[in-house]
Every structure is written in C-alpha cells, then in structure tokens.
Design a protein around this motif. Structure first.
Motif, PDB file in Angstrom:
ATOM      1  N   PRO A  32       0.852  -1.185   0.000  1.00 37.54           N
ATOM      2  CA  PRO A  32       0.000   0.000   0.000  1.00 37.54           C
ATOM      3  C   PRO A  32       0.887   1.235   0.000  1.00 37.54           C
ATOM      4  O   PRO A  32       1.913   1.259   0.666  1.00 37.54           O
ATOM      5  CB  PRO A  32      -0.753  -0.099   1.326  1.00 37.54           C
ATOM      6  CG  PRO A  32       0.094  -0.973   2.196  1.00 37.54           C
ATOM      7  CD  PRO A  32       0.891  -1.873   1.283  1.00 37.54           C
ATOM      8  N   SER A  33       0.552   2.214  -0.780  1.00 39.68           N
ATOM      9  CA  SER A  33       1.351   3.438  -0.769  1.00 39.68           C
ATOM     10  C   SER A  33       0.490   4.621  -1.163  1.00 39.68           C
ATOM     11  O   SER A  33      -0.695   4.488  -1.401  1.00 39.68           O
ATOM     12  CB  SER A  33       2.541   3.283  -1.711  1.00 39.68           C
ATOM     13  OG  SER A  33       2.112   3.026  -3.012  1.00 39.68           O
TER      14      SER A  33
ATOM     15  N   ALA B 252      -2.763   6.780   1.902  1.00 39.42           N
ATOM     16  CA  ALA B 252      -2.601   5.467   2.503  1.00 39.42           C
ATOM     17  C   ALA B 252      -1.461   5.473   3.508  1.00 39.42           C
ATOM     18  O   ALA B 252      -1.280   4.536   4.254  1.00 39.42           O
ATOM     19  CB  ALA B 252      -2.324   4.423   1.420  1.00 39.42           C
ATOM     20  N   GLY B 253      -0.673   6.532   3.508  1.00 37.53           N
ATOM     21  CA  GLY B 253       0.517   6.567   4.342  1.00 37.53           C
ATOM     22  C   GLY B 253       0.188   7.013   5.753  1.00 37.53           C
ATOM     23  O   GLY B 253       1.034   7.091   6.619  1.00 37.53           O
TER      24      GLY B 253
END
Lengths: 227, 227
Positions: B221-222, B226-227
């Motif tokens: 996930p990035s 999403a961070g």
C-alpha cells in the motif's frame, strides 16, 4: 488418500470463509474509525491486516502443494485454481480497508469525513459489509443465485459513489482541496472493495458452472472518472 | 509429448510479453491523450483494451488446460501458477491505462491536466513506460536483478505521486474541486499501474528462485492517503 485430499480442500474452503470475515471486520472497523475518529480502532485495522496477508500466503502455499502432490483434475483443479484468484481478491479487500483506516488515522484527532458526507460513507460501509457477508455465504454454499444478487448490490455501491461525487462537486462544498482529495480516495476504496467482492462471486460461479459470466475477465471499470 | 508441452510453455511466455507490451502501449497512448486532449488516441486506448482482456482469458484457459492435461510439477507447475497471477496484474494495468484514457475523453475538448501539472504527469507516464519495458525484459529473461531495479524505479513513481499531491495542496491551486478530483484519481491510476508492475516482477523472482521477496504477498500500500 483421496479422502485426505478432500479434507484438505474443505479446510481451504473454511480458510477462505475465515479470510472473507477478516476482510469484512477490517472494513467495518475502518468505517467506524473513519466516522468516529477513533484512533485505537484505526490502529487495530492496521495491525490486523498482517493476519489477512499471512492467510493469503498460507493458502497460496497449500494450493501449490496440493497441485503438485495430488495432480487434481476437473472440479478439484478448478477449485484450487479459483482459490488462487479468491485469495488475491480477499487480500486486496483487506488492503482497501487498511487504506480507509489510514485516512482515519492520518486525520486524527479530526474526523476525516465532513458532517454532510458521513451519511453516504456510512451507507457505503454498510453495503460493503452486506456484500462481504453474502460473499462468505457464496463461498460456503457455492450459491450461484446469491452470487448474482451480489452484482445487484454492487450497483448500489456505484450509486452511492456517484452521490458522493455529486456532493463533492456541489457549489456548497466548503471543505477545501485536502478534504476533497480524502473523499475522492475514500470513495474509490469502497468502490474497489465492492468490485473485488463481485470478482470473488464471479469466480464462484466459475467453480459451480464451469463458465465465467460474460465480460467478467475484467473486474468492471466504474466510477465517475472512469465512466 | 514433453517437448510439445514445453513449446506450449514458451508460447505462454511469448503471450505474456505481448500482453505486457499492450499494457505499455495503452498507458503511453493514454498519457498522450491526457496531455494533448486528443480524443482519437483516447478512443483507441478504450477500444484496444478488449484485446488485453481477451489475451488474459485465453492465457487463463490455456494454463488451466495444461494443468489439467499435463499435471506438471516443480518449475513447470510454478510457471503455470505464476502465469495466472501475471495475467491478472497485466490486465489490471490495461484497465488503469483505460481509466486514464477515459479521463482524457471525459474532459475533451479541454485538456484534463492543468498546465502546471503536465510536467509531473508526463514524468509519471515516462516512468510507467520504463517500468513496463523492464517487466517485458524480466519475463523474457527471468532476470532477478532487473526485477529488483523495478522496485527502485517504483520509488520514483511514489516520489512523483507525492509531488503531485504537494502541488494540489498548494495555496496557489486555482483549478477547483473537479480538477482536484481528476488529478487525485489520475495520480492513483499511475501509482497502481507501477504497483502491479512491481507485483509482476516479484512473481518472476518467485519463478526464478522459488521464494517470494519478503513482504510481497501484498502489493504494498502506498500513496499519501494510505501513508
């Protein structure tokens, strides 16, 4: 030997149902965290995602072993090949719940979702949960009719997604670009979650009938920007 | 009989390379349509996507037949199982290019991307193309080192994605919510395209070495939200 093999296939089926429930619980909690700003719940979704990833790795490994050692044919082979697709979809659903939880966490102590959009997000969360419950039933029973009901329910997710965009684009939108970006991504996460649920259902139809529904090689592109 | 089987495996490899090039051409044209507003090019991406979908269906079907009739083990089995994963990633890359093209088409005769963001989008398109060219080479040669270079190149896509968000969130942003939504989704499409390229590379490492790189069951996930 064949009986042991079928016991193992049953166990894979049980693990798929367990994985489906984990993906459902993740999205339920992510939605709760998003709407309440509860950091603890958001963190729990993040930490629990490793269990979903581990289950995928375990199921892929078991599937590969059974393909290698048992050399199955016909329905058994189809079930094992389908398992590889299902675990990919289910793991991705877990990732999407994780993305939702991370938005909640990033905006904490604020609540990421503006007041006037909380209702539509709550509804998207409810449809996601209803979808995933049906998916678990479909996996348990290979119920082709229920699989088709999932496609209809996905339409209501698409309708909610359009409603979200309508509200974002209204002249009355007063929450600025950052909130618009958050809501755009959140809408996409819920919509993709539903798409993957549909993908799982279509694969079960493939196990049950030996044929994919028309046009379902692709998970259908949808959403305002894709339309 | 075994020779015929290996001929068929080679053909599958060739088809995977062809599918990779189709996914690359689709994103190249989609980026061109996006930056020039060329409706004809956008339409071509949309109509050509059916070829990618058909190739996936064909490869899945061939893989299933070979699993069923040849009952392969060891490396041959691993290659066939991996093929199922690769075609899913490659088809999704085609879908993401399609999404980009549809944004171009939806905003025609306007150009969807504001002037000050065209450079970063052009760079994202260039990285996508470089990635997909490397992926084709990796599939041809099962080159583990090149597969690792792909992971590094994905980092530059993530950096461009962050740059895009920085520009969207600048006080000087004057293009309103609709353009912010378009750019948010476009950024996500390019980033996910790169993620799937990484996914393909990791699967090739699995064929070549028998082990998945650590933590790669999930496509990572990035992205900012999403961070």
């Amino acid at each position: 030997m064949r009986d042991l093999f079928h016991d193992e296939l049953d166990q894979i089926g049980n693990s798929l149902v367990a994985m489906t429930h984990l993906a459902g619980t993740a999205m339920q909690r992510a939605t709760e965290a998003l709407l309440t700003g509860d950091l603890h719940v958001a963190e729990r979704v993040v930490s629990d995602d490793t269990a979903i990833d581990a289950l995928r790795a375990d199921l892929e490994s078991k599937t590969f072993q059974l393909l290698s050692l048992q050399q199955p044919v016909a329905t058994d082979l189809r079930m094992l090949v389908t398992t590889l697709h299902l675990v990919a979809d289910l793991e991705r659903m877990g990732d999407l719940a994780l993305h939702v939880a991370k938005v909640a966490r990033m905006r904490h102590p604020d609540i990421a979702v503006p007041v006037e959009l909380r209702d539509v997000i709550a509804q998207m969360g409810a449809v996601a949960l209803s979808l995933v419950d049906k998916v678990a039933e479909v996996i348990k029973g290979r119920d082709v009719e229920l699989a088709q009901a999932i496609e209809v329910e996905d339409d209501s997710m698409d309708a909610l997604h359009r409603k979200l965009f309508t509200q974002l684009l209204a002249d009355s939108w007063s929450h600025g670009t950052e909130a618009a970006i958050d809501m755009t991504l959140l809408g996409r996460y819920y919509e993709r979650y539903a798409d993957h649920a549909v993908g799982v259902a279509r694969r079960i139809v493939f196990i049950a009938t030996g044929a994919m529904p028309a046009g379902s090689a692709a998970i259908k592109p949808s959403g305002p920007a894709a339309g």
